[in-house]
Design a protein around this motif. Structure first.
Motif, mmCIF file in Angstrom:
data_model
loop_
_atom_site.group_PDB
_atom_site.id
_atom_site.type_symbol
_atom_site.label_atom_id
_atom_site.label_comp_id
_atom_site.label_asym_id
_atom_site.label_seq_id
_atom_site.Cartn_x
_atom_site.Cartn_y
_atom_site.Cartn_z
ATOM 1 N N ARG A 40 0.832 -1.203 0.000
ATOM 2 C CA ARG A 40 0.000 0.000 0.000
ATOM 3 C C ARG A 40 0.867 1.255 0.000
ATOM 4 O O ARG A 40 0.543 2.245 -0.670
ATOM 5 C CB ARG A 40 -0.918 -0.002 1.225
ATOM 6 C CG ARG A 40 -1.966 -1.080 1.204
ATOM 7 C CD ARG A 40 -2.823 -1.053 2.461
ATOM 8 N NE ARG A 40 -3.711 -2.208 2.541
ATOM 9 C CZ ARG A 40 -4.562 -2.438 3.527
ATOM 10 N NH1 ARG A 40 -4.656 -1.561 4.519
ATOM 11 N NH2 ARG A 40 -5.320 -3.509 3.524
ATOM 12 N N VAL A 41 1.956 1.209 0.764
ATOM 13 C CA VAL A 41 2.855 2.362 0.803
ATOM 14 C C VAL A 41 3.490 2.589 -0.567
ATOM 15 O O VAL A 41 3.576 3.732 -1.051
ATOM 16 C CB VAL A 41 3.938 2.161 1.876
ATOM 17 C CG1 VAL A 41 5.010 3.248 1.765
ATOM 18 C CG2 VAL A 41 3.317 2.179 3.273
ATOM 19 N N ARG A 42 3.913 1.519 -1.214
ATOM 20 C CA ARG A 42 4.515 1.656 -2.558
ATOM 21 C C ARG A 42 3.500 2.222 -3.543
ATOM 22 O O ARG A 42 3.840 3.050 -4.399
ATOM 23 C CB ARG A 42 5.030 0.300 -3.043
ATOM 24 C CG ARG A 42 6.287 -0.187 -2.318
ATOM 25 C CD ARG A 42 6.934 -1.330 -3.071
ATOM 26 N NE ARG A 42 6.065 -2.485 -3.166
ATOM 27 C CZ ARG A 42 6.003 -3.468 -2.268
ATOM 28 N NH1 ARG A 42 6.776 -3.417 -1.182
ATOM 29 N NH2 ARG A 42 5.202 -4.493 -2.441
ATOM 30 N N GLU A 43 2.246 1.770 -3.419
ATOM 31 C CA GLU A 43 1.205 2.293 -4.307
ATOM 32 C C GLU A 43 1.007 3.783 -4.099
ATOM 33 O O GLU A 43 0.894 4.556 -5.071
ATOM 34 C CB GLU A 43 -0.111 1.549 -4.051
ATOM 35 C CG GLU A 43 -0.113 0.110 -4.528
ATOM 36 C CD GLU A 43 -1.351 -0.641 -4.050
ATOM 37 O OE1 GLU A 43 -2.204 -0.022 -3.369
ATOM 38 O OE2 GLU A 43 -1.451 -1.846 -4.344
ATOM 39 N N ARG A 54 11.788 7.185 4.389
ATOM 40 C CA ARG A 54 13.230 7.127 4.189
ATOM 41 C C ARG A 54 13.711 5.796 4.758
ATOM 42 O O ARG A 54 13.538 5.514 5.946
ATOM 43 C CB ARG A 54 13.903 8.295 4.916
ATOM 44 C CG ARG A 54 15.391 8.393 4.715
ATOM 45 C CD ARG A 54 15.960 9.551 5.514
ATOM 46 N NE ARG A 54 15.412 10.844 5.095
ATOM 47 C CZ ARG A 54 14.544 11.544 5.803
ATOM 48 N NH1 ARG A 54 14.113 11.092 6.979
ATOM 49 N NH2 ARG A 54 14.094 12.706 5.366
ATOM 50 N N ARG A 55 14.281 4.975 3.928
ATOM 51 C CA ARG A 55 14.724 3.654 4.346
ATOM 52 C C ARG A 55 16.199 3.687 4.720
ATOM 53 O O ARG A 55 17.037 4.091 3.930
ATOM 54 C CB ARG A 55 14.486 2.638 3.230
ATOM 55 C CG ARG A 55 12.999 2.446 2.906
ATOM 56 C CD ARG A 55 12.764 1.794 1.564
ATOM 57 N NE ARG A 55 11.345 1.567 1.303
ATOM 58 C CZ ARG A 55 10.519 2.490 0.850
ATOM 59 N NH1 ARG A 55 10.962 3.713 0.593
ATOM 60 N NH2 ARG A 55 9.240 2.205 0.640
ATOM 61 N N GLN A 56 16.499 3.237 5.937
ATOM 62 C CA GLN A 56 17.875 3.184 6.429
ATOM 63 C C GLN A 56 18.111 1.813 7.047
ATOM 64 O O GLN A 56 17.803 1.580 8.221
ATOM 65 C CB GLN A 56 18.110 4.282 7.477
ATOM 66 C CG GLN A 56 17.946 5.688 6.913
ATOM 67 C CD GLN A 56 18.009 6.744 7.996
ATOM 68 O OE1 GLN A 56 17.475 6.566 9.087
ATOM 69 N NE2 GLN A 56 18.658 7.857 7.697
ATOM 70 N N GLY A 57 18.603 0.904 6.235
ATOM 71 C CA GLY A 57 18.776 -0.463 6.702
ATOM 72 C C GLY A 57 17.417 -1.088 6.967
ATOM 73 O O GLY A 57 16.553 -1.140 6.097
ATOM 74 N N ARG A 58 17.229 -1.535 8.194
ATOM 75 C CA ARG A 58 15.949 -2.155 8.558
ATOM 76 C C ARG A 58 14.949 -1.144 9.104
ATOM 77 O O ARG A 58 13.790 -1.476 9.315
ATOM 78 C CB ARG A 58 16.166 -3.244 9.608
ATOM 79 C CG ARG A 58 16.854 -4.484 9.056
ATOM 80 C CD ARG A 58 16.801 -5.594 10.088
ATOM 81 N NE ARG A 58 17.096 -6.872 9.515
ATOM 82 C CZ ARG A 58 16.992 -8.027 10.163
ATOM 83 N NH1 ARG A 58 16.583 -8.015 11.432
ATOM 84 N NH2 ARG A 58 17.286 -9.170 9.582
ATOM 85 N N THR A 63 9.609 10.817 5.436
ATOM 86 C CA THR A 63 10.244 11.949 4.770
ATOM 87 C C THR A 63 9.434 13.198 5.097
ATOM 88 O O THR A 63 8.317 13.102 5.640
ATOM 89 C CB THR A 63 10.252 11.745 3.245
ATOM 90 O OG1 THR A 63 8.882 11.693 2.786
ATOM 91 C CG2 THR A 63 10.971 10.455 2.862
ATOM 92 N N PRO A 64 9.950 14.388 4.787
ATOM 93 C CA PRO A 64 9.137 15.599 5.004
ATOM 94 C C PRO A 64 7.783 15.530 4.303
ATOM 95 O O PRO A 64 6.769 15.959 4.859
ATOM 96 C CB PRO A 64 10.018 16.706 4.436
ATOM 97 C CG PRO A 64 11.413 16.200 4.649
ATOM 98 C CD PRO A 64 11.340 14.724 4.397
ATOM 99 N N ALA A 65 7.746 14.973 3.082
ATOM 100 C CA ALA A 65 6.472 14.852 2.361
ATOM 101 C C ALA A 65 5.532 13.889 3.082
ATOM 102 O O ALA A 65 4.325 14.136 3.185
ATOM 103 C CB ALA A 65 6.730 14.365 0.934
#
Length: 310
Positions: A40-43, A54-58, A63-65
């Motif tokens: 759902r997030v990707r969509e 913002r993905r940082q490892g696991r 993000t600001p948006a």
């Protein structure tokens, strides 16, 4: 940007991720899987043409948006749900609400409260869990519970709570054991019972015991009030018990009050929910729960819980 393809379930998913902190917790609350939440997030990101996390490892953070979208959605989400509920009414509302309570509330006002809720919201499914106050508060904070009834006071910035009254604690024993307590020579051989140290009542019990004529006796612990009551009924010792849970035993003479014992401080109870929870159904139930009152004596009238007006 194809924002017309973003559904309410996308926004609801985003809000639960924000409230609970992880995709896994949001998936559990929405009765779905973590891969489904990720999809759902990707969509949403694809339809908006912007990164929301913002993905940082696991680990993942907004993000600001993403943070701005959560802030804007949070303002209107409750209004949208209220608008829909005004069309069908709370009697047509659906979903699952998780309620947590301790043994004492479960033995007093909770059955009537839940019966009234089901009458007013027949399509809402209730999941009830009986647990210790510390566990209930933790589950409320992590989103595994929606409303909890717990021993208070409850002081946490992420929660809002309302007092629902206090419960008295009584010194009780089986009649034969009560007679032994009066005999100073035999009192020292009587087992003494208390709820375990993780119970909010434990401190009050220990204080009352320390001030009594049995001070200094070894203390037996139990993490279940009902079991402790059954032990006392069987003649297995004396203890300090929550009054609502022993009304029947006292009325039948199975347990009697011990004379000459110091009074134990009453226990205050609260109903609590997350401060950021803007679900109309949860808010409505919290309002109704705030009207409940725990009576301190068997003679006190018990109020019939009613759902508060909209």
């Amino acid at each position: 940007m194809s924002i017309n393809r973003i559904g309410l379930y996308h926004l609801e998913t985003l809000l639960w991720i924000d409230r609970l902190g992880t995709f896994a917790a949001a998936a559990h609350r929405l009765n779905t899987t973590q891969p489904a939440v990720s999809a759902r997030v990707r969509e949403m990101e694809a339809h908006l043409g912007a990164r929301l996390f913002r993905r940082q490892g696991r680990t993942m953070s907004f993000t600001p948006a993403g943070r701005q979208l959560v802030r804007d959605c949070g303002v209107i989400w409750g209004d949208v749900q209220n608008m829909l509920l005004r069309c069908g009414g709370f009697g047509e509302a659906g979903g699952v609400v998780r309620i947590g309570a301790g043994e004492i509330v479960a033995a007093s006002c909770l059955p009537g409260f839940l019966t009234q809720l089901k009458a007013d919201m027949p399509h809402v499914l209730l999941e009830l869990e009986i647990d210790l106050t510390a566990n209930l508060i933790q589950q409320l904070l992590t989103g595994r519970m929606d409303i909890v009834f717990a021993a208070g006071p409850i002081a946490h910035s992420a929660l809002k709570s309302q007092p629902i009254g206090s419960v008295g604690l009584l010194w009780l024993a089986h009649p034969s054991i009560a007679a032994m307590v009066e005999d100073e020579g035999r009192a020292g051989r009587i087992p003494v019972w208390s709820l375990a140290s993780h119970s909010p009542i434990h401190g009050r019990m220990r204080k009352a015991i320390a001030e009594s004529k049995i001070a200094g006796e070894a203390l037996n612990l139990c993490n279940n009030a009902r079991t402790m009551i059954d032990i006392a009924k069987a003649g297995g010792g004396i203890g300090v018990f929550p009054e609502p849970m022993v009304r029947s035993e006292v009325a039948k003479g199975e347990l009697v009050r011990l004379e000459g014992m110091p009074s134990a401080e009453a226990v205050e109870f609260h109903v609590a929910m997350r401060a950021t929870d803007n679900e109309p159904i949860t808010a409505r139930m919290f309002e109704a729960a705030s009207l409940l009152r725990l009576d301190m004596t068997p003679e006190a009238p018990r109020l019939r819980p009613e759902v508060a007006p909209a």
